[in-house]
Design an enzyme around this catalytic site. Structure first.
Site, mmCIF file in Angstrom:
data_model
loop_
_atom_site.group_PDB
_atom_site.id
_atom_site.type_symbol
_atom_site.label_atom_id
_atom_site.label_comp_id
_atom_site.label_asym_id
_atom_site.label_seq_id
_atom_site.Cartn_x
_atom_site.Cartn_y
_atom_site.Cartn_z
ATOM 1 N N GLY A 137 8.310 -2.354 -18.162
ATOM 2 C CA GLY A 137 9.563 -3.040 -18.491
ATOM 3 C C GLY A 137 10.082 -2.566 -19.847
ATOM 4 N N ALA A 169 11.325 7.474 -34.019
ATOM 5 C CA ALA A 169 10.318 7.645 -35.079
ATOM 6 C C ALA A 169 9.270 8.676 -34.666
ATOM 7 C CB ALA A 169 9.658 6.304 -35.383
ATOM 8 N N ARG A 201 11.046 12.225 -34.823
ATOM 9 C CA ARG A 201 11.340 12.696 -36.184
ATOM 10 C C ARG A 201 10.049 12.932 -36.983
ATOM 11 N NH1 ARG A 201 17.143 10.537 -37.385
ATOM 12 N NH2 ARG A 201 18.152 11.728 -35.723
ATOM 13 N N ARG A 236 7.967 1.867 -13.206
ATOM 14 C CA ARG A 236 6.597 1.427 -12.933
ATOM 15 C C ARG A 236 6.139 2.325 -11.785
ATOM 16 N NH1 ARG A 236 6.403 -3.593 -15.679
ATOM 17 N NH2 ARG A 236 8.315 -4.793 -15.600
ATOM 18 N N ASP A 238 0.451 -3.348 -21.202
ATOM 19 C CA ASP A 238 -0.950 -3.095 -20.829
ATOM 20 C C ASP A 238 -1.099 -2.124 -19.665
ATOM 21 O OD1 ASP A 238 0.097 -4.982 -19.129
ATOM 22 O OD2 ASP A 238 -1.682 -6.265 -19.116
ATOM 23 N N THR A 293 6.938 -4.420 -25.367
ATOM 24 C CA THR A 293 7.178 -5.398 -24.293
ATOM 25 C C THR A 293 7.730 -6.672 -24.920
ATOM 26 O OG1 THR A 293 6.108 -6.936 -22.745
ATOM 27 C CG2 THR A 293 4.670 -5.943 -24.370
ATOM 28 N N ASP A 315 7.105 -9.484 -23.819
ATOM 29 C CA ASP A 315 6.189 -10.585 -23.493
ATOM 30 C C ASP A 315 5.255 -10.996 -24.635
ATOM 31 O OD1 ASP A 315 7.302 -10.437 -20.970
ATOM 32 O OD2 ASP A 315 5.673 -9.243 -20.127
ATOM 33 N N ASP A 336 2.286 -10.112 -24.978
ATOM 34 C CA ASP A 336 1.093 -10.562 -24.253
ATOM 35 C C ASP A 336 -0.142 -9.710 -24.514
ATOM 36 O OD1 ASP A 336 2.119 -8.328 -23.002
ATOM 37 O OD2 ASP A 336 1.873 -9.080 -20.961
ATOM 38 N N ARG A 344 5.738 -13.237 -18.348
ATOM 39 C CA ARG A 344 4.593 -13.068 -17.442
ATOM 40 C C ARG A 344 3.596 -14.208 -17.622
ATOM 41 N NH1 ARG A 344 4.180 -8.213 -14.536
ATOM 42 N NH2 ARG A 344 5.521 -6.745 -15.593
ATOM 43 N N ARG A 351 15.775 -8.935 -21.614
ATOM 44 C CA ARG A 351 15.220 -7.609 -21.866
ATOM 45 C C ARG A 351 16.207 -6.693 -22.594
ATOM 46 N NH1 ARG A 351 11.542 -6.438 -17.065
ATOM 47 N NH2 ARG A 351 12.765 -4.597 -16.633
HETATM 48 O O1 F6P Z 1 7.007 -7.390 -18.820
HETATM 49 C C1 F6P Z 1 8.346 -7.621 -19.058
HETATM 50 C C2 F6P Z 1 8.961 -8.460 -17.980
HETATM 51 O O2 F6P Z 1 10.324 -8.640 -18.265
HETATM 52 C C3 F6P Z 1 8.286 -9.804 -17.707
HETATM 53 O O3 F6P Z 1 8.626 -10.778 -18.656
HETATM 54 C C4 F6P Z 1 8.742 -10.105 -16.321
HETATM 55 O O4 F6P Z 1 7.869 -10.984 -15.661
HETATM 56 C C5 F6P Z 1 8.729 -8.757 -15.678
HETATM 57 O O5 F6P Z 1 8.856 -7.803 -16.733
HETATM 58 C C6 F6P Z 1 9.811 -8.498 -14.677
HETATM 59 O O6 F6P Z 1 9.522 -7.251 -14.134
HETATM 60 P P1 F6P Z 1 10.464 -6.365 -13.238
HETATM 61 O O7 F6P Z 1 11.334 -5.567 -14.125
HETATM 62 O O8 F6P Z 1 9.525 -5.479 -12.489
HETATM 63 O O9 F6P Z 1 11.231 -7.308 -12.363
#
Ligand code: F6P
Length: 319
Positions: free
Chosen positions: A11, A22, A25, A72, A103, A125, A127, A129, A171, A252
């Site tokens: 994501g 960064a 450069r 992904r 991750d 990210t 998240d 997380d 997530r 996002r």
């Molecule tokens: O990891 C970032 C994120 O925006 C999460 O918060 C969310 O659950 C997920 O990606 C959504 O993923 P996708 O873009 O595959 O729908």
């Protein structure tokens, strides 16, 4: 080390562009050849790899998303896919790779390092997380984006004297809901790390009404449950139908905050410096505002815990 590539994966998050800039450069500063890989690991498979110069990353520090694009990749997960990726890197004599992502992206970097490509991960990210680092690139911007929405929703919630459930991303991590909830003055914050206590929330709504509160904002982390079933349970307990706002992908996007641009710039420089020291299979993190690098295995082995000092504040402040 002479040839280094950079990619963004998973994501997207605001600040990824600043991190790419960064890396590029810093590499040029140290006389490296720097390559940009399009669409994350997909670009390694399709050989969509371009040499970059200082202007390739001009005018992007302030922009959300990632100009290298992201994906992904399912194919990269397979052994054949990874073989193809390594071949494409080796044909260009690319010895080092900076991976900006979460991750899942780091796991990809870990496998590439076993195939002889030196890899360094930068956490990108919304998240937040990843347990090994205090903050990830994009989290601060996402908190501010959610906050802007909460402020607007609060106006209409107050005017109509309504309870509103605001569902946010993250997530299985509650940080986005927690930080935005605290900053936005939410009356209830529900995170995956603490099971939902429906009676407690209903009790808080009723108590608020008794003391003349005009609204009740519930910040619900997506990993903690479903807004629709929470709404249903609240009707049973309070007799009131709460409104639902699912913020979705707005979280996002957007221009990165100063905090995210600075973090991304610092991490980008550090990632290239790690490669120059012949380090591999490491991730860059920040703790107490100090950057560090750590083995990917070790970093991914840690379990993220909610910051209980902030979480317990929510109870005090939403009286
Ligand atoms: O990891 C970032 C994120 O925006 C999460 O918060 C969310 O659950 C997920 O990606 C959504 O993923 P996708 O873009 O595959 O729908």
């Amino acid at each position: 080390m002479k040839n280094v590539a950079v990619l963004t994966s998973g994501g997207d998050s605001p600040g990824m562009n600043a991190a790419i800039r960064a890396v590029v450069r810093t590499g040029l500063y140290y006389n490296l050849n720097i390559f940009g890989v399009k669409k994350g690991y997909e670009g390694l498979l399709s050989n969509d790899i371009k040499k970059m110069n200082a202007s390739s990353v001009g005018d992007i520090i302030h922009k959300g998303g990632t100009f290298l694009k992201t994906s992904r990749s399912e194919e990269f997960m397979t052994e054949n896919g990874r073989k193809k990726a390594v071949e494409n890197l080796k044909t260009r004599n690319i010895e080092g790779l900076v991976v900006i992502g979460g991750d899942g992206s780091f796991r990809g970097a870990q496998t590439l390092s076993r195939e002889g490509i030196a890899t360094i991960g930068i956490p990108g990210t919304i998240d937040n997380d990843l347990a090994y680092t205090d903050f990830t690139i994009g989290f601060d911007t996402a908190v501010n984006t959610v906050l802007e929405a909460v402020t607007k929703i609060r106006d209409t919630s107050t005017s109509h004297e309504k309870t509103t459930i605001i569902e946010v991303m993250g997530r299985y991590c509650g940080d986005l809901a927690l930080y935005a909830g605290i900053c936005g003055g939410a009356e209830s914050i529900i995170v995956p790390e603490d099971p939902l206590h429906i009676d407690e929330i209903a009790g808080r709504i009723n108590k608020g009404k008794e003391r003349g509160k005009l609204h009740h904002i519930i910040m619900l982390a997506e990993g903690a449950g479903d807004a629709k079933s929470l709404q249903k349970d609240l009707i049973d307990k309070t007799g009131e139908s709460a409104r639902i706002s699912v913020l979705g992908f707005i979280q996002r996007g957007g221009d990165p905050t100063a905090g995210d641009r600075l973090l991304a710039s610092r991490m980008g420089v550090k990632a290239v410096e790690e490669l120059l020291k012949f380090n591999s299979s490491k991730v860059i993190g920040v703790r107490n505002n100090q950057l560090f690098s750590e083995d990917i295995d070790q970093a991914l082995g840690k379990k993220k815990a909610l910051d209980t000092s902030i979480y317990s504040m929510a109870e005090i402040l939403s009286l």
